[in-house]
Structures are given as structure tokens and as C-alpha cells.
Motif scaffolding. Structure first.
Motif, PDB file in Angstrom:
ATOM      1  N   ASN A  97      32.154  78.935  21.904  1.00  0.00           N
ATOM      2  CA  ASN A  97      32.883  78.743  23.160  1.00  0.00           C
ATOM      3  C   ASN A  97      32.064  78.079  24.260  1.00  0.00           C
ATOM      4  O   ASN A  97      32.577  77.862  25.357  1.00  0.00           O
ATOM      5  N   ILE A  98      30.808  77.764  23.997  1.00  0.00           N
ATOM      6  CA  ILE A  98      29.927  77.286  25.067  1.00  0.00           C
ATOM      7  C   ILE A  98      30.473  76.049  25.766  1.00  0.00           C
ATOM      8  O   ILE A  98      30.562  75.995  26.996  1.00  0.00           O
ATOM      9  N   ASP A  99      30.855  75.015  24.991  1.00  0.00           N
ATOM     10  CA  ASP A  99      31.204  73.762  25.628  1.00  0.00           C
ATOM     11  C   ASP A  99      32.610  73.753  26.215  1.00  0.00           C
ATOM     12  O   ASP A  99      33.071  72.733  26.715  1.00  0.00           O
ATOM     13  N   MET A 100      33.284  74.902  26.186  1.00  0.00           N
ATOM     14  CA  MET A 100      34.559  74.994  26.874  1.00  0.00           C
ATOM     15  C   MET A 100      34.342  75.243  28.360  1.00  0.00           C
ATOM     16  O   MET A 100      35.282  75.233  29.152  1.00  0.00           O
ATOM     17  N   ASN A 101      33.085  75.488  28.734  1.00  0.00           N
ATOM     18  CA  ASN A 101      32.710  75.636  30.132  1.00  0.00           C
ATOM     19  C   ASN A 101      31.526  74.715  30.386  1.00  0.00           C
ATOM     20  O   ASN A 101      30.415  74.994  29.946  1.00  0.00           O
ATOM     21  N   PRO A 102      31.725  73.589  31.072  1.00  0.00           N
ATOM     22  CA  PRO A 102      30.632  72.630  31.291  1.00  0.00           C
ATOM     23  C   PRO A 102      29.395  73.255  31.926  1.00  0.00           C
ATOM     24  O   PRO A 102      28.270  72.869  31.618  1.00  0.00           O
ATOM     25  N   THR A 112      23.271  74.761  22.236  1.00  0.00           N
ATOM     26  CA  THR A 112      24.393  73.875  21.916  1.00  0.00           C
ATOM     27  C   THR A 112      23.974  72.810  20.906  1.00  0.00           C
ATOM     28  O   THR A 112      24.712  72.523  19.946  1.00  0.00           O
ATOM     29  N   GLN A 113      22.795  72.230  21.103  1.00  0.00           N
ATOM     30  CA  GLN A 113      22.316  71.214  20.155  1.00  0.00           C
ATOM     31  C   GLN A 113      22.132  71.805  18.760  1.00  0.00           C
ATOM     32  O   GLN A 113      22.479  71.177  17.758  1.00  0.00           O
ATOM     33  N   LEU A 114      21.574  73.010  18.698  1.00  0.00           N
ATOM     34  CA  LEU A 114      21.373  73.652  17.410  1.00  0.00           C
ATOM     35  C   LEU A 114      22.709  73.933  16.733  1.00  0.00           C
ATOM     36  O   LEU A 114      22.884  73.666  15.534  1.00  0.00           O
ATOM     37  N   ARG A 115      23.653  74.461  17.491  1.00  0.00           N
ATOM     38  CA  ARG A 115      24.975  74.743  16.929  1.00  0.00           C
ATOM     39  C   ARG A 115      25.625  73.477  16.370  1.00  0.00           C
ATOM     40  O   ARG A 115      26.152  73.465  15.241  1.00  0.00           O
ATOM     41  N   ASP A 116      25.613  72.393  17.154  1.00  0.00           N
ATOM     42  CA  ASP A 116      26.258  71.155  16.717  1.00  0.00           C
ATOM     43  C   ASP A 116      25.596  70.593  15.470  1.00  0.00           C
ATOM     44  O   ASP A 116      26.272  70.036  14.583  1.00  0.00           O
ATOM     45  N   ALA A 117      24.275  70.740  15.383  1.00  0.00           N
ATOM     46  CA  ALA A 117      23.569  70.240  14.203  1.00  0.00           C
ATOM     47  C   ALA A 117      23.903  71.066  12.964  1.00  0.00           C
ATOM     48  O   ALA A 117      24.135  70.523  11.878  1.00  0.00           O
TER      49      ALA A 117
END
Length: 495
Positions: A97-102, A112-117
């Protein structure tokens, strides 16, 4: 919505526009050497050979500097304390849910970078290849966990929904040692009455070493594992836990550990024996005289106190009779217990041996560990071969608790007519033993009676036991409605 530190993470906020990603940058901080074809081939071959079931550990997942930044972001957040019969841990909200809040995304950039990777197509393909799992879905499922002294996660197989691969990225201190506890324990399966259950002792342990990633395939009735209790008072076991999902649930989900717990009844303790109930006209005089001579505190044997105890029980549903035995008898049991713990090097945050407690052949280990684990004194105890703890406990069990006088006394102080009894002597070893919440194996009501001994001979230890922080307490829980989303969410997030 959930609050995490100073960040407010809301699923009601508008989804930001996603940037296009390419094969060159989607792996971000992941060590490219892991995806080298030769390394992938080696990991894929080794994965299937590991005992007790397929698993592996990836080393140097990212650069040390990057993962230190991930750890710093995680530890700056305000963790949510979670405790059930299965676990005790601090946990973050789900990182999906992190990137649902800038604003949240700005402050958790490395997470966030680790999650996306991790959930990029390239890394999911890498996971599917080395684990032989087949295609993995795009579902993101990860959160941060922190275990401090005494925190743990008991045995289970992780089977919920469409989970396919379980992983843990370790952010603990570089100098983590085996004696600090907190290892990932992997258990072999044994078959009992057509159902696979975990063995009582783990086959393998994985230390939570910084910048390593442990992973295994989630299989019903096979992928039994636990997080060993943390023994260190100075170190925190910090990790990111998550799952890669398939599109469908695994076959055999009806044999998952969660379903086994729901079906389990505590039948390991032996048969029930009928009790001849005293009629209301029969006086307790002889019984009370026997109990006092044996060593029961005479305060509890006075008629007015029996009446008062019965009123309290019928009003509150429980009684706690402290200093139930006279000091001479109680201290004999205390000394035997303390001597046994010292001999086995148990307690005081010492690292326990899996085979601790086998003082003599009078004891047997009871499981299965996804439901319970403790030492039980055998019903037939040979005094000539028994250790001191077995001798005193067998005497209390056979001569006191199994006596008709004790049964009559229990009925008198509770007002409950008891038709049968079942008595066992158990030893719970510090750092090893427990029971999870289960339903009784009787159709009607059951009256539980525990005569308990702990090492509490000084004020400091007494305060520790009273705090509940060292465990050992009994807890009775009203059965929850499984349709309650809050109850379901707690188990789902931690299993």
C-alpha cells in the motif's frame, strides 16, 4: 486505513500514475550475480535436494549499503504489537500500500525499491525457476517484522489462500549467533493416521544473517516451520517477510496446519477414569483430614473458605489458590524443578538443547509442535529409575490429584459435579514448550485443574512471572466467529 509512525497509508487515495519499467531497470537493487545462468542452474538443482523439504538461502541479495537503508526506514516506523497463541511480534502494515500515498512513498524509498524489484517479472521468473513452482502471479504480499527477546512464531505450514513461495529477507545484526535464537526452524513431516504432521524437533535451522534471503515452497502438510524464540536481550531480529502467490490455491489445502488445529482435540493425555461422586449428604471430614495430612494448606480446607471459594468460582468462572501446598512439600517440588532446569541448562535466556528434559526414561516428548510440545511423565513411573523431579511429580499425581479426596474437594469448592477425570504431569521447558488454543475433546463442559510449580523463590522472579512476559500462563479464550474479518486478518498476516 492504518497509521504507521507519522505516515498515514490509506487504500482510499487515488492510485498514482505508474512509470514504465524496462527489463534493464526493473531489478533495481537486486544483486545481478544471483540471476547469472550458471547460478540459477546451481540453485535450481540444489533446491530439490535440501532437507527436510525444498528450500534455499540467497546470499548478498543487495548491496550492504542499500539494505542498511531499508533497515533504517523500517526501524524508524512505529511497529504494531501483535500477540496470539501462535506468535508474538512487532509488525508493519503490508508494503503493497505504500505508493497509494505519495508522502509515504517519499519516506520509504528504499523499501519501495526493494518491493518493486522483488515482484518484477524478471525476479518472479527467477523465483519460479529455482523453486520449480510454475508461474507466479503479480500479487504483492510483504511486511516488516521485528522480534525482540522472548518473541517467536510457532510451528505452521504457511498454507493460506494462494501462497506459493514463502521468503524472509534478514536485516538483523551482522554478528548474529545461534545462541541468540531467532532461527528459522524447518520441520520434517511424519504421517499419523493418514495425516502429515511435523516432527517434534526441527531438521534444519537457518540463522537470520544480514543480507540473506531464505525461501521455501508452501505445501500443505509439508512446509512446517517456526521462528525460534529470540534469547538475546540486546539484539533485534529484523526481517521482511512475504510471499509469492500462484493463481490458485494448492492441492490438499484441507490438510494445512490451520485446518489440523481446528480439528485437533487433546487426546494425547490418556483415557478418562470415572469418579464416584459423593452425595450431598456425605461429609468431607475424612477427605479434608487426608488432604491436610498429605500437605495441602489447611487454610483452604476450612468450611467457611470452601464456601467462599465456591461462591467466587460460580460468580467468576475460575479460582486461583496460591500457596496451595504446605511449604515443606512445595519446596521439595521447587528444588527438584530448579535442579532439573540447572542440569538441562534451561531458563535465564540460555540457549536450550532440543533434547533437554530427557532426565530419565520416565519422560516422553509430546507433540505435534504445530499444536503443542511439552514433556510428559509416563503413567507408569519406576521410582528406582526416576529422577528427582519425576519422583515428586509422580507422587503428587498418583497420591494426591488422583485421590478421591482431591476429587471431592474440587467438587466442593466449585459446585461442579464431576463424572470422570484425566490427570497428567507435564514439564514445559523454557524456550521450547507451549500449547496453542484448542477445543476440548469432550461433548459437554470440562473443568480444568492445574497444580503448577515455577522457579519463583525470589522477589525478582515473582515479579517476572506476574508480568506475563516470560510466558507459562494459562489462557482461556472464547471461540471466535471465523466470519469476523478482524480475526481472520490477524492469522492471515502472521501465519
Amino acid at each position: 486505513q492504518s497509521t504507521w509512525g507519522n505516515l498515514r497509508i490509506s487504500t482510499q487515495m487515488e492510485q498514482p500514475t505508474k512509470r514504465a519499467r524496462t527489463a534493464d531497470n526493473e531489478l533495481g537493487p537486486i544483486n545481478p550475480k544471483l540471476l547469472d545462468p550458471e547460478n540459477v542452474k546451481r540453485l535450481s538443482e540444489e533446491y530439490l535436494t535440501k532437507a527436510p523439504y525444498p528450500h534455499c538461502v540467497l546470499h548478498e541479495l543487495t548491496s550492504k549499503e542499500f539494505l542498511e537503508n531499508v533497515k533504517e526506514e523500517l526501524l524508524q516506523l512505529q511497529g504494531h504489537y501483535k500477540e496470539t497463541d501462535l506468535f508474538k511480534v512487532y509488525q508493519s502494515p503490508d508494503f503493497c500500500n505504500i505508493d497509494m500515498n505519495p508522502e509515504a512513498a517519499k519516506q520509504l524509498t528504499h523499501i519501495t525499491q526493494l518491493r518493486d524489484a522483488l515482484y518484477s517479472p524478471s525476479f518472479r521468473e527467477f523465483m519460479a525457476t529455482i523453486t520449480h513452482s510454475g508461474p507466479l502471479s503479480t500479487k504483492t504480499d510483504m511486511a516488516g517484522n521485528v522480534y525482540t527477546q522472548g518473541y517467536h512464531l510457532l510451528n505452521h505450514d504457511d498454507v493460506i489462500g494462494t501462497r506459493k513461495i514463502s521468503y524472509i529477507i534478514y536485516l538483523s545484526d551482522d554478528d548474529w549467533k545461534e545462541t541468540d535464537g531467532g532461527s528459522l526452524e524447518l520441520y520434517a513431516s511424519v504421517e499419523k493416521e493418514g495425516t502429515k504432521i511435523p516432527d517434534c524437533i526441527p531438521t534444519a535451522r537457518v540463522l537470520p544473517l544480514f543480507n540473506t534471503m531464505g525461501l521455501f515452497t508452501v505445501v500443505p502438510g509439508q512446509s512446517f516451520h517456526a521462528v525460534q524464540e529470540v534469547y538475546s536481550a540486546e539484539k533485534k531480529r529484523v526481517s521482511i517477510q512475504g510471499w509469492f502467490h500462484a493463481d490458485t490455491a494448492p492441492e490438499g489445502s484441507e490438510n494445512a496446519s490451520l485446518q489440523q488445529v481446528k480439528r485437533f482435540c487433546d487426546q494425547v493425555a490418556g483415557p478418562w477414569h470415572s469418579i464416584q461422586n459423593p452425595s450431598a449428604a456425605v461429609a468431607l471430614t475424612d477427605d479434608l483430614k487426608f488432604l491436610e495430612q498429605f500437605g495441602v494448606n489447611p487454610v483452604y480446607l476450612k468450611p467457611q473458605n470452601i464456601h467462599g471459594a465456591r461462591e467466587q468460582f460460580q460468580s467468576q468462572g475460575f479460582l486461583q489458590l496460591q500457596k496451595f501446598l504446605k511449604p515443606t512439600l512445595a519446596n521439595e517440588a521447587f528444588r527438584a524443578l530448579v535442579a532439573a532446569d540447572q542440569l538441562d541448562r534451561l531458563g535465564n535466556n540460555q540457549y536450550p538443547n532440543d533434547h533437554s528434559g530427557m532426565l530419565s526414561n520416565q519422560w516422553e516428548r509430546v507433540g505435534p509442535p504445530h499444536i503443542q510440545r511439552f514433556m510428559m511423565l509416563r503413567e507408569e513411573t519406576d521410582p528406582s529409575k526416576a529422577d528427582d523431579l519425576a519422583k515428586i511429580l509422580s507422587q503428587l499425581r498418583d497420591e494426591l490429584v488422583c485421590s478421591s479426596a482431591f476429587s471431592n474437594f474440587v467438587q466442593a469448592i466449585t459446585g461442579v459435579e464431576v463424572a470422570s477425570r484425566r490427570v497428567i504431569a507435564r514439564r514445559f521447558r523454557a524456550g521450547l514448550d507451549y500449547t496453542v488454543a484448542t477445543a476440548p475433546d469432550t461433548d459437554g463442559a470440562r473443568l480444568d485443574v492445574s497444580l503448577c510449580f515455577v522457579d519463583s523463590l525470589d522477589e525478582e522472579k515473582n515479579e517476572l512471572w506476574d508480568s506475563g512476559d516470560c510466558g507459562g500462563f494459562e489462557c482461556y479464550i472464547r471461540a471466535e466467529d471465523e466470519t469476523n474479518p478482524e480475526v481472520v486478518a490477524v492469522y492471515n498476516h502472521h501465519s
